[in-house]
Design an enzyme around this catalytic site. Structure first.
Site, PDB file in Angstrom:
ATOM      1  NE  ARG A 157      25.932  58.436 -42.664  1.00 32.61           N
ATOM      2  CZ  ARG A 157      27.042  58.663 -41.983  1.00 32.61           C
ATOM      3  NH1 ARG A 157      27.132  58.252 -40.738  1.00 32.61           N
ATOM      4  NH2 ARG A 157      28.045  59.304 -42.518  1.00 32.61           N
ATOM      5  CB  THR A 184      18.603  62.900 -37.617  1.00 29.09           C
ATOM      6  OG1 THR A 184      18.376  62.082 -38.782  1.00 29.09           O
ATOM      7  CG2 THR A 184      17.608  64.047 -37.622  1.00 29.09           C
ATOM      8  CG  ASP A 193      30.570  58.929 -48.964  1.00 28.11           C
ATOM      9  OD1 ASP A 193      29.692  59.517 -48.321  1.00 28.11           O
ATOM     10  OD2 ASP A 193      30.307  57.995 -49.772  1.00 28.11           O
ATOM     11  CG  ASP A 243      30.821  60.530 -52.468  1.00 28.45           C
ATOM     12  OD1 ASP A 243      29.827  60.314 -53.211  1.00 28.45           O
ATOM     13  OD2 ASP A 243      30.833  61.403 -51.590  1.00 28.45           O
TER      14      ASP A 243
HETATM   15  N1  URA Z   1      29.866  56.035 -44.530  1.00 33.01           N
HETATM   16  C1  URA Z   1      31.009  56.174 -45.262  1.00 33.01           C
HETATM   17  O1  URA Z   1      30.989  56.002 -46.476  1.00 33.01           O
HETATM   18  N2  URA Z   1      32.150  56.494 -44.626  1.00 33.01           N
HETATM   19  C2  URA Z   1      32.212  56.678 -43.306  1.00 33.01           C
HETATM   20  O2  URA Z   1      33.300  56.967 -42.791  1.00 33.01           O
HETATM   21  C3  URA Z   1      31.025  56.543 -42.556  1.00 33.01           C
HETATM   22  C4  URA Z   1      29.869  56.212 -43.198  1.00 33.01           C
END
Ligand code: URA
Length: 210
Positions: A105, A109, A201, A204
Site C-alpha cells: 500500500r 495514497t 498491522d 507486523d
Molecule cells: N492492513 C493491516 O494489516 N491492518 C489493517 O488494519 C488494515 C490493513
C-alpha cells in the site's frame, strides 16, 4: 450486508479472533492462531470444491467414493500477510496449486502497487481462492482479483480474517461476482486505512517486524 459476504462466526473462530486482536498476544501465538483460524475459514470457503468419483476397495467391498480434484484448486496469497492464511489452507488441501501476488500500500495514497505476480497456468479451469487477512480499503484485494481475471481466472473467491464495511463495499462494486468470506466485519477504517477496532498491522503481528 449483501448475500455475497459470508461471516464465519463459529465460536472457535470468534474465540481465536479475540486472542488475535489482543495487543499483548505475541508473534508466535498470533501466527499459530492465524493458521488455525485459516483451517476453519477454509472449511467454509471450500464448501463447494469439485469432487470426482473413484473406485476403491474397502477391507470389505469395492465402492465408488468421492475425492477432491486437487489440482483444480489454486490458493493465492497476497504478500505478505496472505501467507499466514495460506499456510493453514495448505494444511487442509496440500495438493492445491499456489500463486503469489506482491502488493504494497502506498502510504500516501493507500493505492495498491504491484511488485510480484506468479500464478499457476490454466486459471480458467480452476477455482481460485485469494487470501489476505485484512480487507481494509479493498484496494489490494481489488487489484489482485483484477490481475487474476486478466490472467484468465473465472471462478474466484476472496478470503480474509477481518473486513471493514468500506472495503466490502468497494470490493463488491469492483467485483460483484466474487464472494467474500470473513471472520468478522468491523466498525470502520481510520484515516491511515487501518481497520478499527481491528488487530493492528497483520503483517507486523505475523512476522514481528514492528
Ligand atoms: N492492513 C493491516 O494489516 N491492518 C489493517 O488494519 C488494515 C490493513
Amino acid at each position: 450486508m449483501s448475500r455475497d459476504v459470508t461471516v464465519v462466526d463459529h465460536p472457535l473462530v470468534r474465540h481465536k479472533l479475540t486472542l488475535m486482536r489482543a495487543g499483548d498476544t505475541g508473534t508466535a501465538e498470533f501466527r499459530q492462531l492465524l493458521r488455525e483460524i485459516a483451517l476453519l475459514l477454509g472449511y467454509e470457503v471450500l464448501h463447494d470444491l469439485p469432487l470426482t468419483m473413484q473406485m476403491i476397495e474397502t477391507p470389505l467391498a469395492p465402492m465408488e467414493s468421492p475425492k477432491l480434484e486437487g489440482k483444480k484448486l489454486v490458493l493465492v496469497s497476497i504478500l505478505r500477510a496472505g501467507t499466514g492464511l495460506l499456510d493453514g489452507l495448505l494444511d487442509l488441501v496440500p495438493a492445491a496449486r499456489v500463486g503469489h501476488i506482491g502488493l504494497y500500500r502506498d502510504p500516501e495514497t493507500l493505492e495498491a502497487v504491484e511488485y510480484y505476480f506468479k500464478v499457476p497456468g490454466y486459471l480458467e479451469d480452476r477455482m481460485v481462492v485469494v487470501a489476505d487477512p485484512m480487507l481494509a480499503t479493498g484496494n489490494s484485494a481489488i487489484a489482485a482479483v483484477a490481475r487474476l481475471k486478466e490472467a484468465g481466472a473465472k471462478s474466484i473467491k476472496f478470503l480474509c480474517l477481518l473486513a471493514a464495511p468500506e472495503g466490502v463495499m468497494a470490493f463488491q462494486e469492483a467485483h460483484p461476482g466474487v464472494p467474500i468470506f470473513t471472520a468478522a466485519i468491523d466498525d470502520h477504517l481510520n484515516d491511515h486505512g487501518y481497520i478499527i477496532p481491528g488487530l493492528g498491522d497483520a503483517g507486523d503481528r505475523l512476522y514481528g517486524t514492528k
